[in-house]
Design a protein around this motif. Structure first.
Motif, PDB file in Angstrom:
ATOM      1  N   ASN A  76      36.700  32.243  42.601  1.00  0.00           N
ATOM      2  CA  ASN A  76      37.211  32.509  41.258  1.00  0.00           C
ATOM      3  C   ASN A  76      37.341  34.009  41.016  1.00  0.00           C
ATOM      4  N   TRP A  77      36.392  34.789  41.503  1.00  0.00           N
ATOM      5  CA  TRP A  77      36.462  36.246  41.341  1.00  0.00           C
ATOM      6  C   TRP A  77      37.732  36.790  42.006  1.00  0.00           C
ATOM      7  N   TYR A  78      38.066  36.264  43.177  1.00  0.00           N
ATOM      8  CA  TYR A  78      39.287  36.699  43.859  1.00  0.00           C
ATOM      9  C   TYR A  78      40.507  36.361  43.015  1.00  0.00           C
ATOM     10  N   VAL A  79      40.602  35.117  42.564  1.00  0.00           N
ATOM     11  CA  VAL A  79      41.768  34.685  41.795  1.00  0.00           C
ATOM     12  C   VAL A  79      41.928  35.501  40.524  1.00  0.00           C
ATOM     13  N   ALA A  80      40.801  35.813  39.861  1.00  0.00           N
ATOM     14  CA  ALA A  80      40.863  36.486  38.560  1.00  0.00           C
ATOM     15  C   ALA A  80      41.059  37.989  38.667  1.00  0.00           C
ATOM     16  N   THR A  81      40.591  38.621  39.765  1.00  0.00           N
ATOM     17  CA  THR A  81      40.536  40.077  39.779  1.00  0.00           C
ATOM     18  C   THR A  81      41.250  40.747  40.936  1.00  0.00           C
ATOM     19  N   HIS A  82      41.507  40.062  42.037  1.00  0.00           N
ATOM     20  CA  HIS A  82      42.084  40.730  43.204  1.00  0.00           C
ATOM     21  C   HIS A  82      43.519  41.170  42.909  1.00  0.00           C
ATOM     22  N   PRO A  83      43.890  42.380  43.311  1.00  0.00           N
ATOM     23  CA  PRO A  83      45.266  42.856  43.053  1.00  0.00           C
ATOM     24  C   PRO A  83      46.346  41.965  43.642  1.00  0.00           C
TER      25      PRO A  83
END
Length: 279
Positions: free
Chosen positions: A193-200
């Motif tokens: 979820n962190w990747y989906v929400a924050t990764h460029p």
């Protein structure tokens, strides 16, 4: 992974049309998947605004059950998993690699949450969080036969230790995502979820999307483009030209209680400016 207990199970079931808890049967699972995709919209308002997307159960209940919002897979399927546990289903989380729109053998990140449910000894995939192509029925995992749903047909093909989910769209089979049966813990979901929400490189970051199903139709919003896909008839496309139009569609077509945030209107204005420049 064992989800914490739901605090608002009665409200959750009421939103899905139940006055009391239904039994953990295959027919109940079918009804839950269909009703869920019609009731709780897929939406990315938080990532559109570059805001955090908490996936702890208390935050999900507050957002979806009390704030009138929807969410994406890590929200919708996580809350759905907790409901299944509450009802006595044998269910656990899996993660998948989305390949829709690209080569089916592409190595993408594990950015999709899906639920494995075992009913009467048979394994099923239940997914209420795959946006505009969400399967509207549970899909049996131990067969490669074409499986009907209230919307498009789907099939699951075994590929070694993995499985490929595809849907038949306008007569053509299109790959959706690959997944395997590797057990997932809460920390795995938090990382995805962190990747989906924050990764460029996340396709959701800075992007406004929404999706919801209905009887014989699907509704989608991509930026300022609102589309209604009806089974067996040409799709209806609408270009929204104002912030008020976008807000009205989110409210009236997707059932979303749009946050009264100045930042959201400003982001929508910038979205419309970009669309006008690209036209």
């Amino acid at each position: 992974m064992t989800s914490p207990s739901l605090k608002d199970s009665a409200l959750y079931l009421e939103r899905l049309g139940y006055a009391a808890a239904p039994p953990p049967t295959l027919e109940t699972l079918r009804q839950l998947v269909q009703r869920h995709t019609q009731t709780f919209s897929f939406e990315t308002i938080n990532t559109f605004l570059h805001l955090p997307v908490p996936v702890d159960l208390s935050s999900l209940e507050r957002k979806l059950l009390h704030d009138g919002r929807g969410g994406y897979c890590y929200e919708l399927n996580h809350l759905f998993l907790a409901l299944l546990h509450h009802l006595g289903f044998d269910a656990r989380a899996l993660t998948g690699r989305v390949v829709m729109g690209g080569p089916e053998d592409a190595i993408t990140a594990r950015t999709h949450l899906v639920v494995l449910v075992t009913v009467d000894g048979a394994p099923y995939i239940a997914d209420v969080g795959f946006g505009g192509m969400v399967p509207t029925a549970p899909l049996r995992l131990d067969t490669e036969a074409v499986q009907s749903t209230p919307h498009e047909p789907y099939r699951i093909i075994r590929q070694g230790e993995a499985f490929l989910l595809s849907a038949e769209v306008t007569g053509e089979w299109r790959a959706m995502y690959r997944f395997d049966l590797q057990p997932q813990e809460l920390v795995d979901l938090e990382v995805g979820n962190w990747y989906v929400a924050t990764h460029p490189d996340s396709s959701f970051r800075g992007r406004l999307t929404a999706a919801r199903t209905g009887a014989g139709l699907r509704k989608t919003l991509q930026g300022n483009r609102f589309t209604v896909h009806r089974l067996g008839t040409p799709s209806e496309h609408h270009s929204l030209s104002s912030v008020d139009d976008i807000v009205a569609v989110l409210r009236n077509e997707f059932g979303i209680r749009v946050p009264a945030q100045p930042e959201l209107r400003l982001a929508m204005e910038r979205l419309l400016e970009r669309e006008q420049q690209a036209a």
